[in-house]
Design a protein around this motif. Structure first.
Motif, mmCIF file in Angstrom:
data_model
loop_
_atom_site.group_PDB
_atom_site.id
_atom_site.type_symbol
_atom_site.label_atom_id
_atom_site.label_comp_id
_atom_site.label_asym_id
_atom_site.label_seq_id
_atom_site.Cartn_x
_atom_site.Cartn_y
_atom_site.Cartn_z
ATOM 1 N N ARG A 613 0.795 -1.223 0.000
ATOM 2 C CA ARG A 613 0.000 0.000 0.000
ATOM 3 C C ARG A 613 0.833 1.281 0.000
ATOM 4 N N THR A 614 2.058 1.231 0.487
ATOM 5 C CA THR A 614 2.800 2.464 0.704
ATOM 6 C C THR A 614 3.614 2.878 -0.513
ATOM 7 N N LYS A 615 4.125 4.121 -0.462
ATOM 8 C CA LYS A 615 5.030 4.654 -1.473
ATOM 9 C C LYS A 615 6.316 5.065 -0.773
ATOM 10 N N ALA A 616 7.468 4.633 -1.345
ATOM 11 C CA ALA A 616 8.750 4.952 -0.719
ATOM 12 C C ALA A 616 9.813 5.025 -1.800
ATOM 13 N N SER A 617 10.836 5.814 -1.531
ATOM 14 C CA SER A 617 11.969 5.909 -2.451
ATOM 15 C C SER A 617 13.195 6.319 -1.649
ATOM 16 N N GLY A 618 14.361 5.843 -2.112
ATOM 17 C CA GLY A 618 15.575 6.202 -1.402
ATOM 18 C C GLY A 618 16.752 5.379 -1.869
ATOM 19 N N LYS A 619 17.756 5.323 -1.019
ATOM 20 C CA LYS A 619 19.012 4.656 -1.357
ATOM 21 C C LYS A 619 19.388 3.703 -0.238
ATOM 22 N N ILE A 620 19.870 2.505 -0.625
ATOM 23 C CA ILE A 620 20.337 1.537 0.358
ATOM 24 C C ILE A 620 21.787 1.183 0.047
ATOM 25 N N VAL A 621 22.559 0.939 1.110
ATOM 26 C CA VAL A 621 23.955 0.535 1.006
ATOM 27 C C VAL A 621 24.141 -0.684 1.892
ATOM 28 N N VAL A 622 24.651 -1.776 1.300
ATOM 29 C CA VAL A 622 24.921 -3.014 2.039
ATOM 30 C C VAL A 622 26.391 -3.353 1.847
ATOM 31 N N ASP A 623 27.140 -3.372 2.937
ATOM 32 C CA ASP A 623 28.565 -3.668 2.811
ATOM 33 C C ASP A 623 28.789 -5.086 2.318
ATOM 34 N N LYS A 624 28.048 -6.052 2.869
ATOM 35 C CA LYS A 624 28.172 -7.451 2.436
ATOM 36 C C LYS A 624 26.784 -8.013 2.202
ATOM 37 N N LEU A 625 26.487 -8.339 0.943
ATOM 38 C CA LEU A 625 25.221 -8.937 0.562
ATOM 39 C C LEU A 625 25.447 -10.415 0.340
ATOM 40 N N ILE A 626 24.812 -11.243 1.166
ATOM 41 C CA ILE A 626 25.033 -12.686 1.128
ATOM 42 C C ILE A 626 23.938 -13.321 0.309
ATOM 43 N N LEU A 627 24.341 -13.943 -0.839
ATOM 44 C CA LEU A 627 23.406 -14.638 -1.729
ATOM 45 C C LEU A 627 23.754 -16.116 -1.693
ATOM 46 N N GLY A 628 23.097 -16.861 -0.805
ATOM 47 C CA GLY A 628 23.447 -18.269 -0.643
ATOM 48 C C GLY A 628 24.845 -18.390 -0.101
ATOM 49 N N ASN A 629 25.731 -19.063 -0.903
ATOM 50 C CA ASN A 629 27.126 -19.235 -0.504
ATOM 51 C C ASN A 629 28.005 -18.116 -1.022
ATOM 52 N N ALA A 630 27.421 -17.207 -1.812
ATOM 53 C CA ALA A 630 28.203 -16.122 -2.395
ATOM 54 C C ALA A 630 28.038 -14.860 -1.573
ATOM 55 N N THR A 631 29.096 -14.060 -1.592
ATOM 56 C CA THR A 631 29.079 -12.778 -0.893
ATOM 57 C C THR A 631 29.428 -11.674 -1.876
ATOM 58 N N CYS A 632 28.540 -10.656 -1.927
ATOM 59 C CA CYS A 632 28.781 -9.496 -2.773
ATOM 60 C C CYS A 632 29.119 -8.316 -1.875
ATOM 61 N N ASP A 633 30.142 -7.563 -2.265
ATOM 62 C CA ASP A 633 30.588 -6.444 -1.453
ATOM 63 C C ASP A 633 30.119 -5.129 -2.052
ATOM 64 N N HIS A 634 29.934 -4.145 -1.140
ATOM 65 C CA HIS A 634 29.648 -2.756 -1.530
ATOM 66 C C HIS A 634 28.433 -2.662 -2.448
#
Length: 824
Positions: A613-634
């Protein structure tokens, strides 16, 4: 005969009388029938007659006839018109008539035949009209259908009776009720000392019609009004006692709410020459308590003022607050009908005016004991004892004298007195302590005026307590499910019954908040946050929150008004050290949501998710994004949410020793949810990807550009519906499980590029180019998610290989003119 009859009537009423035609009659008793009776008025009151009657019957006194005199014992007027006039000196045209009768020696009406003095006739009128005049001008007020009677009770006493319907000549009124007046007065040397006794009653009157009678325009009030009382004393000093009540009081556009009855009793002494009222005492019972007005006032209704001088006290003693709210609910259709109030009101308010040139001063104070307010059947909020003061900001003379007595210097003491306009009447409530606890006390206060209200809320308390208090007093709040505490400093203001939302500004500090958001599977824990609230937005700084097994920091901005999720616009900047896709799935995936027992029994219906129902916008920063066994940085991305549609636009991250970017979209409002996106990978390590699969089936680095779409509520549905196309380019590749010839060793590719298409869990290659040190192959075929391979690698000379089996056990067979073997 006409002259003798007119003289006899003139002698009886003390006015010049003219008659038209006179007819003698004998039955049922001797008398005359008179046409066009005219009783002239004193010239000082104008040229119009005092009485005009088209038909009059005059009955003769038999005793007087036997003595040879013509004496009228009874005058009966049909449809007469009577003009009651008041001159500029405040004198009425009937006063000298009353004065004359006081000094006359007439015998009482119906006295014995042996009386030597002439008798005062019994005068009666039917279907009469009484007009009221000020000087020579008639007012808009009159009495119709009047039944009048005037007689002399005894030698020193006269009586009168009136029954009529009040009207207004410039309006069509049909329901103004009936006025009944009975009066008696005694002989006196001076007319202003004449003792009088009057009883009156005004019944069957409808408030709307009465308001139109008084003001010329109909007010919106409805109800059946009744007024009755007595007047005793002399024209110079009267004692008045009256009772007034209204049944079924309400405003015309208010429907329901039950019957409301208002009632009051008043007593006072009134001095007509000075228009002064003293010893006023009006009281009305209110469900075990009462409301009372006491004091004195002079110059009442003089020159358009309510009064020129006054000292009045308005007292409420344990009057139920519920009755006050009930009155508002009947008087204002906009007033919420779901408000429940308990408590007793006690107050003392002084209304004072010491000089006609000065404004009215209103000062007072009181309290509401054991105040409780509830809305819509919710649990009532207790406010305890709420003190209040009432003032219009005008200082009265008593206060001025007190300042002088205390020796306080006043800068304006040497200046001429200045008449200041009165300020708006206001009531100030509080401060009152609403809650106490570890966060400290929460205090509130408010100011109410005729035009609107304002107030403040300061201190610390549980968030649920703060929101419940705001809802109880009709301030707008967002729905909140959870717990926690807050330190607030808020100010609010608004206009009564306005379509505009109240203005709320201030600040708040949240700590240890646990919020349950609809559509989010686990509570969001907010360790701390600072809110700045203005009319345009709510800004949240220094956010520290935990959700999806991650701690988030950043800021939020909510544009106002934000009455519900449907019309809220949220802006944000959020950062976290790490975020696991599995935790995010557990947080947002509806299939992971725990089901309550009543949902299992289908006794309830799921409410729409807040995210839908809501409306939102902005920016997110994740130092370490864990996708299963993989890790994505920055990982960084712009994120928008609009009615269930989420877009990650322009995201960037470092993953698999390379870089990735793109735009992904998800539509959770669709059933099932829809996903789509596009992006690119650059320089990612294939050996790292193979290690994540626990099988080193490939080495090298690659680039890719892709587009995809999918739908589903779980991972299996997504794989089944996935549709992906990509352009890829692999350099320095090696495929350890594939050996084309016994002598060549594992397949090495200087370059492997082309297009692939994923659909129905199968990857298809068409005309992909694989370049080795010695040959260039065109690769086509399929590779399924189950691991099976069906590929052909063909050279320009039409030779080549068929690659089949699985990733782990690959089989290579030569196409004619080529040799191949499996790796040992």
């Amino acid at each position: 005969m006409r002259a003798r009859v007119s003289n006899s009537i003139s002698q009886a009423v003390g006015r010049d009388v003219q008659v038209g035609y006179v007819r003698l009659r004998f039955l049922p008793r001797p008398g005359f029938e008179i046409d066009d009776l005219l009783v002239k008025d004193d010239p000082a009151f104008g040229a119009e007659p005092l009485v005009r009657a088209p038909d009059v019957t005059a009955a003769l006194s038999l005793g007087a006839l036997l003595r040879g005199h013509i004496e009228i014992s009874r005058l009966s007027l049909s449809e007469p018109s009577l003009n009651l006039t008041r001159n500029s000196d405040g004198k009425w045209n009937l006063e000298d008539l009353v004065d004359r009768t006081s000094h006359s020696s007439l015998a009482p009406t119906g006295s014995a035949r042996g009386s030597a003095a002439p008798g005062f006739p019994y005068i009666e009128a039917s279907d009469a009209r009484v007009n009221f005049k000020i000087g020579t001008e008639k007012t808009h007020f009159a009495l119709t259908n009047a039944q009048l009677a005037l007689w002399q009770d005894s030698e020193n006493t006269w009586g009168a009776r009136l029954q009529a319907r009040p009207i207004r000549t410039d309006a069509n009124l049909t329901d103004t009720g009936v006025v009944n007046v009975n009066g008696r007065w005694r002989r006196s040397a001076q007319v202003h000392e004449t003792p009088i006794q009057i009883s009156f009653q005004w019944k069957q009157a409808q408030l709307g019609q009465v308001s139109k009678l008084m003001y010329g325009t109909e007010k919106p009030w409805r109800g059946a009004a009744l007024l009755s009382g007595t007047i005793l004393g002399t024209p110079d000093q009267l004692k008045i006692s009256a009772d007034a009540s209204t049944d079924d009081f309400r405003r015309q556009d208010v429907i329901g709410g039950g019957s409301l009855r208002l009632a009051a009793h008043c007593a006072a002494e009134y001095d007509p020459p000075t228009r002064e009222m003293i010893d006023l005492d009006c009281s009305g019972p209110v469900d075990g308590g009462y409301i009372q007005a006491k004091g004195s006032a002079s110059g009442i209704l003089l020159n358009g003022d309510l009064f020129t001088k006054a000292d009045l006290w308005l007292v409420a003693n344990r009057a139920p607050a519920e009755s006050v709210i009930n009155l508002f609910q009947h008087a204002r259709p906009e007033f919420p009908v779901d408000v429940q109030v308990n408590g007793d009101v006690s107050s003392t308010i002084r209304v004072q005016r010491t000089d006609p040139q000065q404004p009215i001063s209103v000062q007072g104070s009181g309290s509401i004991d054991d105040l409780e307010i509830g809305r819509g059947g919710a649990d009532a909020i207790g406010f305890g004892v709420v003190p209040f003061t009432v003032s219009n900001g005008v200082e009265n003379s008593t206060a001025k004298d007190k300042h002088r007595a205390n020796g306080k210097k006043r800068a304006a003491a040497t200046l001429p007195a200045v008449s200041l306009p009165p300020q708006e009447l206001r009531a100030e409530f509080g401060p009152v302590n609403l809650a106490s606890g570890k966060a400290g006390p929460l205090t509130a206060q408010a100011t109410l005026t005729r035009s609107g209200y304002s107030g403040s809320l300061r201190g610390g308390a549980a968030i649920n307590r703060i929101l419940a208090t705001a809802r109880a007093v009709s301030l707008p709040t967002l729905a909140f499910s959870g717990d926690g505490t807050a330190d607030v400093s808020l100010r609010f203001s608004g206009e009564w019954f306005s379509h505009e939302r109240p203005e709320i500004i201030g600040s708040a500090h949240l700590h240890a908040v646990r919020a349950q958001v609809r559509g989010v599977n686990t509570p969001i824990k907010i360790a701390a946050a600072d809110l700045a609230i203005d009319q345009g937005a709510i800004t949240v700084q220094n956010v520290s929150a935990e959700t999806a097994d991650s701690t988030w920091h950043g800021s939020l901005r909510v544009l106002r008004p934000c009455a519900s999720a449907d019309n809220c616009e949220l802006q944000f900047k959020l950062h976290t050290d790490k975020l696991a896709a599995s935790s995010l799935n557990s947080l947002l995936n509806p299939s992971q949501r725990p089901k309550a027992w009543y949902r299992i029994l289908s006794l309830g219906r799921d409410q729409p998710s807040y995210l839908v129902r809501t409306k939102a916008s902005g920016k997110i920063v994740v130092d370490k994004l864990i996708l299963g066994n993989a890790t994505c940085d920055h990982f960084t991305s712009d994120l928008s949410l609009d009615a269930g549609k989420i877009t990650l636009s322009g995201f960037k991250t470092e993953c698999l020793d390379g870089k990735a970017s793109g735009t992904w979209k998800a539509d959770f409002a669709a059933k099932p949810p829809q996903y789509s996106g596009e992006g690119s990978f650059g320089g990612f390590s294939l050996s790292t990807l193979a290690n994540l699969m626990h099988d080193g089936w490939v080495e090298g680095s690659g680039d890719a550009n892709y587009q995809f779409k999918a739908a589903g509520s779980n991972w299996q549905d997504l794989l089944d519906s996935a549709d992906l196309t990509a352009q890829f380019d692999v350099s320095g590749g090696m495929f350890p499980h594939i050996v084309l010839t016994r002598e060549s060793g594992p397949l090495r590719a200087e370059n492997f590029s082309g297009a692939l298409h994923l659909r129905d869990r199968t990857i298809s290659f068409r005309d992909a180019k694989l370049t080795t040190a010695s040959e260039v192959y065109t690769v086509s075929g399929t590779a399924s998610f189950g691991g099976s391979l069906n590929l052909r690698a063909v050279t320009e000379a039409a030779g080549g290989y068929v690659i089949s089996g699985t990733f782990a056990k690959t089989r290579v067979s030569a196409i004619p003119n080529a040799e191949a073997s499996l790796k040992p």
